[in-house]
Write an enzyme that holds these catalytic residues in place. Sequence first.
Site, PDB file in Angstrom:
ATOM      1  N   CYS A  90      16.292  46.364  16.575  1.00 50.39           N
ATOM      2  CA  CYS A  90      16.350  45.524  15.383  1.00 50.39           C
ATOM      3  C   CYS A  90      14.914  45.088  15.059  1.00 50.39           C
ATOM      4  O   CYS A  90      14.284  44.370  15.857  1.00 50.39           O
ATOM      5  CB  CYS A  90      17.258  44.343  15.693  1.00 50.39           C
ATOM      6  SG  CYS A  90      17.435  43.217  14.324  1.00 50.39           S
TER       7      CYS A  90
ATOM      8  N   LYS B  42       2.138   4.648   1.626  1.00 50.02           N
ATOM      9  CA  LYS B  42       2.224   5.165   2.990  1.00 50.02           C
ATOM     10  C   LYS B  42       1.825   6.636   2.921  1.00 50.02           C
ATOM     11  O   LYS B  42       2.543   7.458   2.362  1.00 50.02           O
ATOM     12  CB  LYS B  42       3.652   5.012   3.524  1.00 50.02           C
ATOM     13  CG  LYS B  42       3.786   5.412   4.960  1.00 50.02           C
ATOM     14  CD  LYS B  42       5.147   5.008   5.490  1.00 50.02           C
ATOM     15  CE  LYS B  42       5.293   5.330   6.954  1.00 50.02           C
ATOM     16  NZ  LYS B  42       5.072   6.727   7.274  1.00 50.02           N
TER      17      LYS B  42
ATOM     18  N   CYS C  83      24.436  43.125  11.283  1.00 53.42           N
ATOM     19  CA  CYS C  83      23.025  42.758  11.097  1.00 53.42           C
ATOM     20  C   CYS C  83      22.456  43.465   9.862  1.00 53.42           C
ATOM     21  O   CYS C  83      22.537  44.693   9.765  1.00 53.42           O
ATOM     22  CB  CYS C  83      22.232  43.146  12.341  1.00 53.42           C
ATOM     23  SG  CYS C  83      20.473  42.848  12.141  1.00 53.42           S
TER      24      CYS C  83
ATOM     25  N   LYS D  40      10.611   3.668   3.082  1.00 57.16           N
ATOM     26  CA  LYS D  40      10.479   5.115   2.858  1.00 57.16           C
ATOM     27  C   LYS D  40      11.242   5.511   1.604  1.00 57.16           C
ATOM     28  O   LYS D  40      12.376   5.066   1.390  1.00 57.16           O
ATOM     29  CB  LYS D  40      11.035   5.893   4.061  1.00 57.16           C
ATOM     30  CG  LYS D  40      10.335   5.563   5.361  1.00 57.16           C
ATOM     31  CD  LYS D  40       9.316   6.581   5.737  1.00 57.16           C
ATOM     32  CE  LYS D  40       9.975   7.677   6.520  1.00 57.16           C
ATOM     33  NZ  LYS D  40       9.094   8.568   7.185  1.00 57.16           N
TER      34      LYS D  40
ATOM     35  N   ASP E 115       1.125  10.397   3.959  1.00 55.61           N
ATOM     36  CA  ASP E 115       1.869  11.275   4.853  1.00 55.61           C
ATOM     37  C   ASP E 115       0.913  12.240   5.538  1.00 55.61           C
ATOM     38  O   ASP E 115       0.663  13.338   5.051  1.00 55.61           O
ATOM     39  CB  ASP E 115       2.917  12.042   4.038  1.00 55.61           C
ATOM     40  CG  ASP E 115       3.976  12.621   4.942  1.00 55.61           C
ATOM     41  OD1 ASP E 115       3.968  12.291   6.139  1.00 55.61           O
ATOM     42  OD2 ASP E 115       4.803  13.408   4.449  1.00 55.61           O
TER      43      ASP E 115
ATOM     44  N   CYS F 119      22.023  38.930  16.336  1.00 54.64           N
ATOM     45  CA  CYS F 119      22.126  40.379  16.475  1.00 54.64           C
ATOM     46  C   CYS F 119      21.777  40.742  17.911  1.00 54.64           C
ATOM     47  O   CYS F 119      20.689  40.409  18.386  1.00 54.64           O
ATOM     48  CB  CYS F 119      21.153  41.047  15.509  1.00 54.64           C
ATOM     49  SG  CYS F 119      20.941  42.796  15.897  1.00 54.64           S
TER      50      CYS F 119
ATOM     51  N   TYR G 196      -6.865   2.109   6.331  1.00 52.02           N
ATOM     52  CA  TYR G 196      -5.979   1.011   5.948  1.00 52.02           C
ATOM     53  C   TYR G 196      -5.800  -0.078   7.002  1.00 52.02           C
ATOM     54  O   TYR G 196      -4.916  -0.915   6.876  1.00 52.02           O
ATOM     55  CB  TYR G 196      -4.603   1.562   5.565  1.00 52.02           C
ATOM     56  CG  TYR G 196      -4.030   2.541   6.577  1.00 52.02           C
ATOM     57  CD1 TYR G 196      -3.677   2.132   7.843  1.00 52.02           C
ATOM     58  CD2 TYR G 196      -3.853   3.881   6.240  1.00 52.02           C
ATOM     59  CE1 TYR G 196      -3.167   3.015   8.759  1.00 52.02           C
ATOM     60  CE2 TYR G 196      -3.333   4.783   7.154  1.00 52.02           C
ATOM     61  CZ  TYR G 196      -2.993   4.337   8.411  1.00 52.02           C
ATOM     62  OH  TYR G 196      -2.489   5.204   9.327  1.00 52.02           O
TER      63      TYR G 196
ATOM     64  N   CYS H 210      19.636  46.064  11.090  1.00 54.82           N
ATOM     65  CA  CYS H 210      19.857  47.272  11.890  1.00 54.82           C
ATOM     66  C   CYS H 210      21.332  47.687  11.930  1.00 54.82           C
ATOM     67  O   CYS H 210      21.676  48.684  12.561  1.00 54.82           O
ATOM     68  CB  CYS H 210      19.331  47.080  13.312  1.00 54.82           C
ATOM     69  SG  CYS H 210      20.262  45.870  14.251  1.00 54.82           S
TER      70      CYS H 210
ATOM     71  N   GLU I  80       0.857  -1.191   0.000  1.00 50.68           N
ATOM     72  CA  GLU I  80       0.000   0.000   0.000  1.00 50.68           C
ATOM     73  C   GLU I  80       0.881   1.225   0.000  1.00 50.68           C
ATOM     74  O   GLU I  80       2.052   1.161   0.345  1.00 50.68           O
ATOM     75  CB  GLU I  80      -0.821   0.072   1.295  1.00 50.68           C
ATOM     76  CG  GLU I  80      -1.622  -1.129   1.581  1.00 50.68           C
ATOM     77  CD  GLU I  80      -2.178  -1.108   3.000  1.00 50.68           C
ATOM     78  OE1 GLU I  80      -2.175  -0.051   3.654  1.00 50.68           O
ATOM     79  OE2 GLU I  80      -2.595  -2.179   3.441  1.00 50.68           O
TER      80      GLU I  80
HETATM   81  S1  IVH Z   1      -0.556   0.378   8.919  1.00 45.65           S
HETATM   82  C1  IVH Z   1      -0.408  -1.697  13.033  1.00 45.65           C
HETATM   83  N1  IVH Z   1      -0.754   1.459   6.575  1.00 45.65           N
HETATM   84  O1  IVH Z   1       2.522   5.415   9.009  1.00 45.65           O
HETATM   85  C2  IVH Z   1       0.028  -0.941  11.861  1.00 45.65           C
HETATM   86  N2  IVH Z   1       0.107   2.811   8.324  1.00 45.65           N
HETATM   87  O2  IVH Z   1       5.174   5.251  10.265  1.00 45.65           O
HETATM   88  C3  IVH Z   1      -0.905   0.112  11.485  1.00 45.65           C
HETATM   89  N3  IVH Z   1       0.614   5.114   7.655  1.00 45.65           N
HETATM   90  O3  IVH Z   1       1.510   5.279  12.353  1.00 45.65           O
HETATM   91  C4  IVH Z   1      -0.350   1.048  10.487  1.00 45.65           C
HETATM   92  N4  IVH Z   1      -0.005   4.929   5.575  1.00 45.65           N
HETATM   93  O4  IVH Z   1       0.014   6.559  10.703  1.00 45.65           O
HETATM   94  C5  IVH Z   1      -0.380   1.653   7.849  1.00 45.65           C
HETATM   95  N5  IVH Z   1      -1.044   2.285   4.441  1.00 45.65           N
HETATM   96  C6  IVH Z   1      -0.683   2.476   5.694  1.00 45.65           C
HETATM   97  C7  IVH Z   1      -0.198   3.723   6.166  1.00 45.65           C
HETATM   98  C8  IVH Z   1       0.203   3.843   7.486  1.00 45.65           C
HETATM   99  C9  IVH Z   1       0.459   5.751   6.483  1.00 45.65           C
HETATM  100  C10 IVH Z   1       1.164   5.757   8.856  1.00 45.65           C
HETATM  101  C11 IVH Z   1       0.508   5.381  10.155  1.00 45.65           C
HETATM  102  C12 IVH Z   1       1.607   4.870  11.017  1.00 45.65           C
HETATM  103  C13 IVH Z   1       2.818   5.441  10.374  1.00 45.65           C
HETATM  104  C14 IVH Z   1       4.036   4.615  10.687  1.00 45.65           C
END
Ligand code: IVH
Length: 707
Positions: free
Chosen positions: A453, A139, A429, A335, A141, A447, A248, A432, A137
């Site tokens: 300033c 991730k 600075c 990541k 942000d 400064c 998710y 000023c 999936e």
């Molecule tokens: S699963 C028990 N799935 O990433 C595990 N987390 O760095 C539950 N996050 O705290 C998390 N996308 O807030 C999961 N597709 C995804 C996600 C996801 C973003 C976040 C989540 C987690 C953090 C961990």
Amino acid sequence: MTIDEIKSQIASLTAELNHHNHCYYVLNAPEISDRQFDLKLQELADLENWYPDLMLPNSPTQKVGSDLKQDFAQATGKWESAIPVTQASDVTKDFEQVAHRFRMLSLSNTYSEEEIVEFHNRTCKLLAPEQPEYVCELKFDGLAISLTYRRGQLVRAVTRGDGAKGDDVTNNIRTIKTIPLQLHGDFPDDFDVRGEIFMPLNAFETLNQQRLSEGLQPFANPRNAAAGSLKMQNPAEVEKRRLDAFFYFLSGNDLPFDNHFDNVQAARAWGFKVSDYIETCRDVNAVFDYINRWNTQRHELPFETDGIVIKVNNYRQQEILGNTAKSPRWAIAYKFKAEEVETQLLSVDFQVGRTGVVTPVANLTPVQLSGTTVKRASLHNADIIRSLDIHYDDCVYVEKGGEIIPKITGVNILKRSPESQPIAFITDCPECGTALERAEGEAGFYCPSEYACPPQMKGKIEHFISRKAMNIESLGEGKTDMLFDNNLVKKTSDLYALKYEQLFGLEKIIDQQTDKPRKISFKEKTAENILKGIENSKNAPFERVLFALGIRYVGETVAKKLALHFKNMTALMDADEEILKQADEVGDKIAASLTNYFADSRNIAMIEELRAAGLHFEINDDNLPQKASDILNGKNIVISGVFRHHSRDEYKSIIEAHGGKNVSSISKNTTFVLAGDNMGPAKYETAQTLQIPIWNEEEFLKYIDNI
Ligand code: IVH
């Protein structure tokens, strides 16, 4: 008592106390007083202390505060009535803190493909002879959220917090259009769903444009914008922020399928927004295909992702793999590496911040990076410039971290022209003209001219009006700058001389960081609100005024201590360092800072102007916790947990006002522990071992009142 008698006494106290907990927490109908309950609990705790082997596994002494509520809630399904842990705790003043029904674990992270292979090998070994099927999936942000649904209705939304408890933001969450309030189809009766709240990129850009045009600081990134929005107190304002959410993860006892993928697809059918980009992967090669595909395709998404999450699909296999203390062993987050581009350095600006620190910022030939055009990058400080050995006109590598301003990570030496000169840090600075200074051991130049300033003068005004100081909400950062730039408010005391005629129609051209300058002007209502806010601030108690002055090292707590000790400004100003140090928490550094501050005639003049304007420069005895008792004389009291009737700070003051001493850790010299909800288990154990009595809030308050 014989051992058998003790056993039966422990059993009957355990059963009795569990019954009373049930009456209290679940039925909301206590049958005995708190005091009676606590006496019984103490009796049981004492017995268990002497005969630890006889303690029963369901002993109520082993659970404190939220645990108890949580257990009863889980056992009975009466979640709503049982969940509140605190009213307004000091963790967050604004949202109720509630315990998570299922602990919100985090994910272990990696940037390396080798570690994904290691994860796979580990998983295979633990599951052998079975093979795992993975789900990949995106991730997202944003901010994690956990929603509780009962009989298809959203009953609660809680932020991740520390994983065990978070903020109840249900009312704000209800404003997010894609979050279903009522589910449809064949959903389980009672379950939690976890997802990510985020701000789509277009909503983020619109919001930042709007903030800039109002003279407000833009949010650094969509995640910060989403976090800031979710913590707003007014749901109507949250609604305007156009937040969104992907879901998710499901937890519950009667989920329809035995695997993650099918359950999230089912959740989609019940009404949740589930990403279309979730895929099952039969082997690790399919996982790498997914990673490689999204490493580039992610830039085309209308929201931010910072990686890929790889999960073992089957719940039975997930159970075999289990969790570590922080994260599941059945999942890992890969990541994405920050994208890096090369561009040319055009010039360097030196910006003076509100505290006087000078930050070098590079102007660059505009370049595309992770979907945005980058024109500026932070160079942080003189040491970084030196360590990068950066020269004028260099070709530099730029990387986008989590912030809006990207950073320069290196120089392409091959492209450097032989004549180019190293960047020299300025000596004076730019705002000023004062010669810059550098404190021993600090990386930044600053400064020292804090009164002449402009950015620093603005910083002082900003601090003065801030929420924890004079709390003049009607004057945001943009507005004080406007007053400053129009020569109406150059120092805090000028605020109290403002007149309606000066404010109404006041104009500002805003071109900050945008290409489209815009003019804004104060309307009737704005002018009136500003004046009302300033007038109301005259009610702020002495300790807040003292904090608002912005004396170095005099934070909120120290200001309180000083106000309580010296009672009024004159006494404080007259005190020499030795006398100052007699106040709680005041050591050499704070004492020197105070005497320096009062030695400056500009500060004295301003204090006099503020005094003349009607600000409180002495403590109001009515605001003090009831004084005049020495009932706690000689008593050392430890405060632990989260309280309902007063904040921890207020309890500290109450203890002191009654002659007691608040101490931080439990020892044999501790007289008693004043315990709220969630008393730390370690403290609880130490108190038990040392046989230090534990008092609850009500007992303590009754004791104080009964003088
Ligand atoms: S699963 C028990 N799935 O990433 C595990 N987390 O760095 C539950 N996050 O705290 C998390 N996308 O807030 C999961 N597709 C995804 C996600 C996801 C973003 C976040 C989540 C987690 C953090 C961990």
